[in-house]
Design a protein around this motif. Structure first.
Motif, PDB file in Angstrom:
ATOM      1  N   ILE A 213      -9.803  -8.768 -20.359  1.00  0.00           N
ATOM      2  CA  ILE A 213      -8.823  -9.213 -19.360  1.00  0.00           C
ATOM      3  C   ILE A 213      -8.708  -8.141 -18.279  1.00  0.00           C
ATOM      4  CG2 ILE A 213      -6.419  -9.830 -18.953  1.00  0.00           C
ATOM      5  CD1 ILE A 213      -6.324 -10.830 -21.851  1.00  0.00           C
ATOM      6  N   GLU A 214      -8.840  -8.547 -17.009  1.00  0.00           N
ATOM      7  CA  GLU A 214      -8.787  -7.629 -15.874  1.00  0.00           C
ATOM      8  C   GLU A 214      -7.873  -8.193 -14.796  1.00  0.00           C
ATOM      9  OE1 GLU A 214     -13.222  -5.719 -15.848  1.00  0.00           O
ATOM     10  OE2 GLU A 214     -12.992  -7.775 -15.124  1.00  0.00           O
ATOM     11  N   ALA A 215      -7.355  -7.294 -13.954  1.00  0.00           N
ATOM     12  CA  ALA A 215      -6.539  -7.686 -12.803  1.00  0.00           C
ATOM     13  C   ALA A 215      -7.319  -7.377 -11.533  1.00  0.00           C
ATOM     14  CB  ALA A 215      -5.212  -6.943 -12.808  1.00  0.00           C
ATOM     15  N   LEU A 216      -7.347  -8.325 -10.602  1.00  0.00           N
ATOM     16  CA  LEU A 216      -8.097  -8.164  -9.353  1.00  0.00           C
ATOM     17  C   LEU A 216      -7.174  -8.312  -8.159  1.00  0.00           C
ATOM     18  CD1 LEU A 216     -11.192 -10.422 -10.191  1.00  0.00           C
ATOM     19  CD2 LEU A 216     -10.895  -7.992 -10.687  1.00  0.00           C
ATOM     20  N   ASP A 217      -7.517  -7.608  -7.056  1.00  0.00           N
ATOM     21  CA  ASP A 217      -6.781  -7.796  -5.813  1.00  0.00           C
ATOM     22  C   ASP A 217      -7.438  -8.920  -5.016  1.00  0.00           C
ATOM     23  OD1 ASP A 217      -9.061  -6.749  -4.674  1.00  0.00           O
ATOM     24  OD2 ASP A 217      -8.171  -4.802  -4.178  1.00  0.00           O
ATOM     25  N   LYS A 218      -6.989  -9.144  -3.771  1.00  0.00           N
ATOM     26  CA  LYS A 218      -7.502 -10.255  -2.979  1.00  0.00           C
ATOM     27  C   LYS A 218      -8.982 -10.106  -2.646  1.00  0.00           C
ATOM     28  CE  LYS A 218      -3.099 -11.497  -0.824  1.00  0.00           C
ATOM     29  NZ  LYS A 218      -2.357 -11.650   0.441  1.00  0.00           N
ATOM     30  N   GLU A 219      -9.473  -8.861  -2.603  1.00  0.00           N
ATOM     31  CA  GLU A 219     -10.886  -8.616  -2.318  1.00  0.00           C
ATOM     32  C   GLU A 219     -11.752  -8.639  -3.573  1.00  0.00           C
ATOM     33  OE1 GLU A 219      -8.430  -6.671  -0.803  1.00  0.00           O
ATOM     34  OE2 GLU A 219      -8.649  -8.019   0.922  1.00  0.00           O
ATOM     35  N   GLY A 220     -11.126  -8.856  -4.727  1.00  0.00           N
ATOM     36  CA  GLY A 220     -11.883  -8.890  -5.971  1.00  0.00           C
ATOM     37  C   GLY A 220     -12.090  -7.532  -6.606  1.00  0.00           C
ATOM     38  N   ASN A 221     -11.393  -6.508  -6.115  1.00  0.00           N
ATOM     39  CA  ASN A 221     -11.508  -5.172  -6.699  1.00  0.00           C
ATOM     40  C   ASN A 221     -10.649  -5.066  -7.959  1.00  0.00           C
ATOM     41  OD1 ASN A 221     -13.129  -4.190  -4.499  1.00  0.00           O
ATOM     42  ND2 ASN A 221     -11.249  -4.132  -3.278  1.00  0.00           N
ATOM     43  N   ARG A 222     -11.156  -4.373  -8.980  1.00  0.00           N
ATOM     44  CA  ARG A 222     -10.407  -4.175 -10.214  1.00  0.00           C
ATOM     45  C   ARG A 222      -9.259  -3.191  -9.990  1.00  0.00           C
ATOM     46  NH1 ARG A 222     -15.788  -4.194 -12.085  1.00  0.00           N
ATOM     47  NH2 ARG A 222     -16.275  -5.926 -13.498  1.00  0.00           N
ATOM     48  N   LEU A 223      -8.131  -3.500 -10.576  1.00  0.00           N
ATOM     49  CA  LEU A 223      -6.955  -2.640 -10.485  1.00  0.00           C
ATOM     50  C   LEU A 223      -6.682  -1.985 -11.826  1.00  0.00           C
ATOM     51  CD1 LEU A 223      -4.649  -5.047  -8.431  1.00  0.00           C
ATOM     52  CD2 LEU A 223      -5.972  -3.111  -7.558  1.00  0.00           C
ATOM     53  N   SER A 224      -6.014  -0.830 -11.770  1.00  0.00           N
ATOM     54  CA  SER A 224      -5.688  -0.099 -12.998  1.00  0.00           C
ATOM     55  C   SER A 224      -4.508  -0.766 -13.692  1.00  0.00           C
ATOM     56  CB  SER A 224      -5.352   1.355 -12.651  1.00  0.00           C
ATOM     57  OG  SER A 224      -4.961   2.058 -13.809  1.00  0.00           O
ATOM     58  N   ILE A 225      -4.746  -1.265 -14.912  1.00  0.00           N
ATOM     59  CA  ILE A 225      -3.708  -1.952 -15.688  1.00  0.00           C
ATOM     60  C   ILE A 225      -3.892  -1.669 -17.171  1.00  0.00           C
ATOM     61  CG2 ILE A 225      -3.527  -3.873 -14.040  1.00  0.00           C
ATOM     62  CD1 ILE A 225      -5.069  -5.526 -16.299  1.00  0.00           C
ATOM     63  N   ILE A 226      -2.872  -2.030 -17.937  1.00  0.00           N
ATOM     64  CA  ILE A 226      -2.980  -2.110 -19.399  1.00  0.00           C
ATOM     65  C   ILE A 226      -2.591  -3.530 -19.774  1.00  0.00           C
ATOM     66  CG2 ILE A 226      -2.126  -1.282 -21.611  1.00  0.00           C
ATOM     67  CD1 ILE A 226      -1.495   1.375 -20.270  1.00  0.00           C
TER      68      ILE A 226
ATOM     69  N   THR B 286       1.016  -1.053  -7.618  1.00  0.00           N
ATOM     70  CA  THR B 286      -0.224  -1.725  -8.043  1.00  0.00           C
ATOM     71  C   THR B 286       0.051  -3.172  -8.422  1.00  0.00           C
ATOM     72  OG1 THR B 286      -1.099   0.378  -8.867  1.00  0.00           O
ATOM     73  CG2 THR B 286      -2.173  -1.622  -9.645  1.00  0.00           C
ATOM     74  N   LEU B 287       1.200  -3.417  -9.054  1.00  0.00           N
ATOM     75  CA  LEU B 287       1.563  -4.780  -9.445  1.00  0.00           C
ATOM     76  C   LEU B 287       1.614  -5.703  -8.238  1.00  0.00           C
ATOM     77  CD1 LEU B 287       2.579  -6.465 -11.990  1.00  0.00           C
ATOM     78  CD2 LEU B 287       4.866  -6.074 -11.064  1.00  0.00           C
ATOM     79  N   ALA B 288       2.099  -5.170  -7.114  1.00  0.00           N
ATOM     80  CA  ALA B 288       2.211  -5.976  -5.903  1.00  0.00           C
ATOM     81  C   ALA B 288       0.840  -6.336  -5.333  1.00  0.00           C
ATOM     82  CB  ALA B 288       3.029  -5.218  -4.856  1.00  0.00           C
TER      83      ALA B 288
END
Length: 362
Positions: free
Chosen positions: A202-215, A175-177
């Motif tokens: 605070i959120e993490a997004l991929d190139k398409e703008g989708n939210r990723l699972s993070i802490i 997921t980090l990648a």
């Protein structure tokens, strides 16, 4: 003999019939009694029951499943059922046991832990699909995000800052990648026409703008937004208000600035071409200077907000002439000339000089 045997057979048959009647009647009553004594079974479904995964949280990061399920409860004991349905008194919990599973995607059956023996439990869904990844942590720069929907009519973003500037992101190795950027997004439903600040998740997004699972650590960042409002230069003029003192005809006003800059919604600015400064002249009989606030409607700001106005009272001409007439009774001709208004004084002086020249010539 034959008659006696026939009589016995008849009596025996009748006895058999009564015996069967009595047998079925008794059994029927027992069955009915059994049905009637079965206790009533109560049922209730509770939603948003959290799943408690069991795994090595120091080594792995899990994702990919809905953390909540529904549980159908059934019991003959209404009090016990209510206790299990209430989240404050509930004794059971739903467990997803991942012990012994390695990295990858797994379908795992859920189970009830610490349930009551007097209550039945049915989990929906009964299974979940869980992805297990190697746990990693990395620092990322936080990008503040402000939507155009956050701004009032005609307003634009002047500057945006975020505190802190970085966050520690914990997630799975794969997921980090996929992380393209880490953002703190201002609530799109909030509209502002002035500078503002807000704590954003605070959120993490991929190139398409989708939210990723993070802490994220911290979970929120403070976003400070400075906005730039539409501007318009409008003219200023003095508007006399108040009670005119005795002996004053009117006033001359001299404004320190003849214009001001207005900032506000575009629709409001378009309707304004000039602004009247209300100058209160009550009890003003001598030349003075006042600082007057530039009046604006709600949502509109003026720069400068105040303007200095020099106020010069002009005395009533009729009142002056009355004073002059009264003075003539005890003054010479030269004194009369001095008390006459400036234009009349000049004419009088010219007439006097002509008379003097004429006498000299004679």
């Amino acid at each position: 003999m034959n008659s006696s045997r026939k009589s016995n057979l008849l009596y025996g048959f009748i006895a058999l019939v009564f015996s069967l009647i009595l047998f079925f009647n008794a059994n029927g009553r027992n069955v009915q009694t059994t049905l009637n004594t079965n206790p009533e079974n109560f049922e209730e479904t509770v939603n948003k029951v959290q799943i408690h995964p069991v795994y090595d949280s120091e080594k792995y990061y899990i994702l990919g499943f809905d953390p909540y399920v529904s549980v159908k409860l059934s019991s003959a004991n209404r009090i016990q059922l209510n206790a299990e349905a209430n989240p404050d008194t509930r004794g059971f919990r739903v467990v997803c046991d991942l012990t012994g599973l390695g990295e990858g995607t797994h379908e795992v059956k859920l189970r009830i832990q610490n349930g009551s023996s007097a209550v039945g439990y049915t989990i929906n869904p009964a299974k979940v699909t869980v992805t297990i990844e190697k746990k990693v942590t990395q620092s990322f720069k936080i990008h503040p995000v402000v939507s155009s929907s956050n701004l009032g009519e005609g307003f634009s973003v002047d500057s945006v800052t975020v505190t802190p500037e970085e966050a520690q992101i914990t997630t799975g190795e794969k997921t980090l990648a996929q992380i393209d950027r880490v953002v703190a997004t201002v609530d799109p439903s909030k509209t502002a026409s002035a500078d503002f600040k807000e704590n954003a998740t605070i959120e993490a997004l991929d190139k398409e703008g989708n939210r990723l699972s993070i802490i994220s650590d911290p979970q929120e960042a403070q976003v400070v937004v400075k906005v730039k409002a539409p501007e318009k230069i409008v003219s200023l003029y003095a508007s006399q208000v108040g009670t005119l003192p005795n002996g004053i005809s009117h006033y001359d006003f001299k404004l320190e600035s003849l214009s001001t800059i207005l900032r506000g919604p575009q629709s409001k600015l378009e309707a304004i071409e000039s602004i009247a400064l209300p100058v209160d002249i009550t009890n003003i009989t001598e030349k003075t200077t006042r600082e007057v606030v530039v009046p604006t409607e709600d949502g509109v700001v003026a720069a400068p907000k105040t303007v200095k106005v020099e106020i010069t009272p002009i005395r009533n001409t009729t009142h002056t002439e009355t004073e002059t007439t009264s003075g003539r009774q005890s003054s010479s001709t030269s004194n009369v000339v001095e008390t006459t208004p400036s234009s009349t004084t000049a004419e009088t002086r010219e007439t006097s000089e002509s008379a003097v020249d004429s006498t000299a010539n004679e």
